[in-house]
Design a protein around this motif. Structure first.
Motif, mmCIF file in Angstrom:
data_model
loop_
_atom_site.group_PDB
_atom_site.id
_atom_site.type_symbol
_atom_site.label_atom_id
_atom_site.label_comp_id
_atom_site.label_asym_id
_atom_site.label_seq_id
_atom_site.Cartn_x
_atom_site.Cartn_y
_atom_site.Cartn_z
ATOM 1 N N PHE A 108 0.818 -1.258 0.035
ATOM 2 C CA PHE A 108 0.085 0.036 0.067
ATOM 3 C C PHE A 108 0.953 1.238 0.014
ATOM 4 O O PHE A 108 0.403 2.210 -0.762
ATOM 5 C CB PHE A 108 -0.666 0.002 1.232
ATOM 6 N N LEU A 109 1.906 1.323 0.907
ATOM 7 C CA LEU A 109 2.813 2.558 1.169
ATOM 8 C C LEU A 109 3.601 2.627 -0.339
ATOM 9 O O LEU A 109 3.887 3.691 -0.799
ATOM 10 C CB LEU A 109 3.573 2.421 2.361
ATOM 11 N N VAL A 110 4.002 1.234 -0.929
ATOM 12 C CA VAL A 110 4.845 1.462 -2.085
ATOM 13 C C VAL A 110 3.811 2.256 -3.291
ATOM 14 O O VAL A 110 4.348 3.065 -4.107
ATOM 15 C CB VAL A 110 5.040 0.050 -2.634
ATOM 16 N N ILE A 111 2.689 1.504 -3.385
ATOM 17 C CA ILE A 111 1.744 2.192 -4.457
ATOM 18 C C ILE A 111 1.461 3.667 -4.067
ATOM 19 O O ILE A 111 1.653 4.552 -5.143
ATOM 20 C CB ILE A 111 0.409 1.380 -4.259
ATOM 21 N N PHE A 112 1.404 4.220 -2.938
ATOM 22 C CA PHE A 112 1.178 5.360 -2.533
ATOM 23 C C PHE A 112 2.284 6.099 -3.182
ATOM 24 O O PHE A 112 2.306 7.316 -3.773
ATOM 25 C CB PHE A 112 0.786 5.653 -1.019
ATOM 26 N N SER A 113 3.481 5.759 -2.794
ATOM 27 C CA SER A 113 4.894 6.446 -3.138
ATOM 28 C C SER A 113 4.950 6.753 -4.551
ATOM 29 O O SER A 113 5.286 7.611 -5.261
ATOM 30 C CB SER A 113 6.213 5.605 -2.490
ATOM 31 N N VAL A 114 4.515 5.588 -5.583
ATOM 32 C CA VAL A 114 4.618 5.593 -6.984
ATOM 33 C C VAL A 114 3.883 6.641 -7.456
ATOM 34 O O VAL A 114 4.251 7.272 -8.301
ATOM 35 C CB VAL A 114 4.392 4.146 -7.569
ATOM 36 N N GLY A 115 2.533 6.707 -6.997
ATOM 37 C CA GLY A 115 1.754 7.718 -7.379
ATOM 38 C C GLY A 115 2.269 9.100 -7.131
ATOM 39 O O GLY A 115 2.093 9.823 -7.668
ATOM 40 N N VAL A 116 2.558 9.486 -5.980
ATOM 41 C CA VAL A 116 3.141 10.760 -5.815
ATOM 42 C C VAL A 116 4.289 11.098 -6.550
ATOM 43 O O VAL A 116 4.342 12.052 -7.250
ATOM 44 C CB VAL A 116 3.715 10.815 -4.361
ATOM 45 N N ALA A 117 5.199 10.119 -6.901
ATOM 46 C CA ALA A 117 6.262 10.448 -7.924
ATOM 47 C C ALA A 117 5.805 10.802 -9.242
ATOM 48 O O ALA A 117 6.272 11.669 -10.007
ATOM 49 C CB ALA A 117 7.197 9.073 -8.201
ATOM 50 N N GLY A 171 2.903 11.929 -10.060
ATOM 51 C CA GLY A 171 2.007 13.242 -9.856
ATOM 52 C C GLY A 171 3.197 14.266 -9.866
ATOM 53 O O GLY A 171 2.993 15.630 -10.491
ATOM 54 N N SER A 172 4.253 14.140 -9.160
ATOM 55 C CA SER A 172 5.243 15.009 -9.174
ATOM 56 C C SER A 172 5.881 15.484 -10.474
ATOM 57 O O SER A 172 6.168 16.578 -10.781
ATOM 58 C CB SER A 172 6.519 14.846 -8.364
ATOM 59 N N VAL A 173 6.274 14.415 -11.460
ATOM 60 C CA VAL A 173 6.699 14.784 -12.796
ATOM 61 C C VAL A 173 5.677 15.264 -13.592
ATOM 62 O O VAL A 173 5.932 16.362 -14.576
ATOM 63 C CB VAL A 173 7.406 13.507 -12.973
ATOM 64 N N ALA A 174 4.336 14.787 -13.424
ATOM 65 C CA ALA A 174 3.373 15.167 -14.232
ATOM 66 C C ALA A 174 3.019 16.569 -14.306
ATOM 67 O O ALA A 174 2.734 17.397 -15.311
ATOM 68 C CB ALA A 174 2.142 14.289 -14.092
ATOM 69 N N ILE A 189 -8.153 21.781 -8.408
ATOM 70 C CA ILE A 189 -8.714 20.545 -8.953
ATOM 71 C C ILE A 189 -8.156 19.246 -8.669
ATOM 72 O O ILE A 189 -8.668 18.398 -8.232
ATOM 73 C CB ILE A 189 -8.690 20.590 -10.470
ATOM 74 N N SER A 190 -6.475 19.512 -8.339
ATOM 75 C CA SER A 190 -6.011 18.503 -7.989
ATOM 76 C C SER A 190 -6.055 17.997 -6.763
ATOM 77 O O SER A 190 -6.591 16.767 -6.504
ATOM 78 C CB SER A 190 -4.247 18.637 -7.942
ATOM 79 N N VAL A 191 -6.594 18.876 -5.599
ATOM 80 C CA VAL A 191 -6.695 18.262 -4.335
ATOM 81 C C VAL A 191 -8.188 17.794 -4.237
ATOM 82 O O VAL A 191 -8.581 17.070 -3.443
ATOM 83 C CB VAL A 191 -6.229 19.279 -3.350
ATOM 84 N N ALA A 217 -2.661 9.355 -4.535
ATOM 85 C CA ALA A 217 -1.103 9.926 -4.823
ATOM 86 C C ALA A 217 -0.849 10.539 -5.720
ATOM 87 O O ALA A 217 -0.174 11.731 -5.584
ATOM 88 C CB ALA A 217 -0.252 8.687 -4.522
ATOM 89 N N VAL A 218 -1.389 10.411 -7.063
ATOM 90 C CA VAL A 218 -0.915 10.983 -8.008
ATOM 91 C C VAL A 218 -1.534 12.711 -8.109
ATOM 92 O O VAL A 218 -0.738 13.666 -8.269
ATOM 93 C CB VAL A 218 -1.732 10.413 -9.605
#
Length: 439
Positions: A270-279, A281-284, A300-302, A351-352
């Motif tokens: 779960f925490l891994v998936i969350f971290s991938v999503g934030v990464a 979103g950070s690049v996007a 709109i993001s939040v 996360a994204v």
């Protein structure tokens, strides 16, 4: 420049990126190895597990509240690269203490009277270590990067941070705790080596006397920083975001175990998936904004993040209603249920959208103030963030104490996103004219 990859070839960025990545990796390897071992091995009650998870989060966050003002002053008034090297050297000693705690807990030796206190002491020290490193990792970027590279650099630091969180979290969930005790020391040693390659970053203004009165310095640094409207709204929005994040991260391990009937490997997933999503979103968001520092997409993001948290609530409720399992499932068993993929998809999207919301706000902190004030601005943000996250941790503990189910607590997190959206809107309205041509 609107992409991040070219920065990875530059000595003015790569050593800092590697040092920060290793820092985040080690923080999460240690913290998650400790929390997962205690939640799944030491305690056997949802209330006790949630309380321990909340206390651990509060212990890690508290140093940011106490020491960020001092850290910001040091970073603005002394060479940032030298401070990084000192901080990374201290990390080695901290991890030796933490490794002793992990080993004693694994052996079952004086768990309550020695192992857990050592674990908490090292966790507090790691929070203190990160509170000194935190202002530098953002404020050094405008000093080493060009103006149109700062957002890209900030996004890459955030993405790298969450990739590192992913790596540390994976290992914490899948390796034995005694191996984690060895690895945290090795990673600390490697981090010190990379820190020595960070180019000098001397103070941008005159060196001044540092105020070592933590309370007075904290009040002054926050008060001064909040005078600028854009920075004021950015800090409030970031802080409210991390309040939500604190609640969610405390909920994840107990929710995985007691609602989804999943093993610690799934909690780690779960925490891994969350971290991938934030990464992601950070690049996007850097690609969407084309290098400009703007809160255009923050509301709109939040709002989308809140919608996905609400969706996660309904998915968990449906899981509790339709899936019956007498023992904790491993990752393979968990993923055999079609609904599990919906659980993971909602986590990714939470996360994204969270990453898309928060990354431009961090860029505000270092681009809307004088370079000589950048570290203290980030430090002020860390102080307010820490207070907000402690409040979030206490809120999660209070909700569990009064008996509100974990799934119902998710709805509160979703509702809190409405406040973050309003703050993001206020920040966008307060923005000064963009320094780059309009699309």
């Amino acid at each position: 420049m609107f992409t991040s990859t070219h920065l990875l070839k530059q000595r003015r960025f790569l050593p800092l990126f590697a040092t920060q990545l290793l820092n985040a990796f080690n923080d999460n390897l240690y913290k998650n190895a400790m929390v997962l071992f205690v939640v799944y091995t030491v305690y056997n009650s949802p209330e006790a597990e949630t309380i321990f998870s909340g206390v651990a989060s509060a212990v890690f966050i508290l140093p940011f509240f106490l020491f960020s003002a001092l850290a910001g002053q040091l970073a603005d008034m002394r060479d940032k690269a030298r401070i990084i090297r000192i901080v990374k050297a201290v990390e080695i000693a901290i991890m030796i203490v933490g490794a002793c705690g992990l080993w004693l807990a694994w052996q079952g030796v004086a768990v309550d009277f020695l192992a857990l206190p050592l674990l908490m002491l090292a966790l507090f020290a790691m929070g203190m270590h990160s509170s000194f490193f935190g202002p530098i990792k953002y404020s050094i970027l405008p000093q080493h990067l060009k103006k149109d590279e700062v957002l890209a650099g900030t996004g890459l630091v955030e993405a790298g941070t969450y990739v590192a969180i992913m790596g540390g979290t994976i290992l914490a969930g899948f390796i034995a705790v005694e191996l984690a005790a060895v690895l945290v020391i090795i990673v600390a040693l490697i981090g010190y080596v990379t820190s020595r390659q960070v180019p000098p970053a001397p103070p941008m203004g005159d060196e001044r006397v540092i105020d070592y009165n933590l309370w007075r310095a904290s009040i002054q640094i926050v008060k001064k920083t909040m005078e600028q409207k854009e920075v004021f709204y950015a800090i409030l929005a970031i802080s409210f975001f991390w309040t939500i994040g604190a609640v969610l991260f405390i909920q994840f391990p107990p929710l995985a175990k007691n609602v989804l009937m999943a093993s610690k490997e799934v909690a780690s997933l779960f925490l891994v998936i969350f971290s991938v999503g934030v990464a992601i979103g950070s690049v996007a968001i850097n690609a969407l904004l084309k290098g400009r520092v703007s809160a255009r997409y923050a509301p709109i993001s939040v709002l989308m993040m809140g919608a996905m948290v609400a969706a996660f609530y309904f998915v968990c409720a449906e899981w509790n209603r339709t899936v019956s399992h007498e023992r904790l499932m491993n990752a393979t068993e968990f993923l055999s249920y079609p609904l599990a993929w919906v659980v993971l998809a909602t986590l990714v999207l939470i996360a994204v959208f969270g990453g898309m919301f928060v990354v431009p706000l961090y860029a505000f902190l270092t681009t809307k103030v004088e370079k000589s004030q950048a570290s203290r601005t980030v430090a002020a943000n860390n102080i307010v963030n820490a207070g907000a996250m402690v409040m979030g941790s206490l809120l999660a503990l209070a909700l569990s104490f009064v008996g509100i189910p974990l799934t119902e607590q998710l709805l509160l997190s979703a509702a809190m996103c409405l406040v973050s959206a309003w703050l993001g809107h206020m920040l966008y309205k307060a923005e000064a004219p963009a320094p780059y041509p309009a699309d």
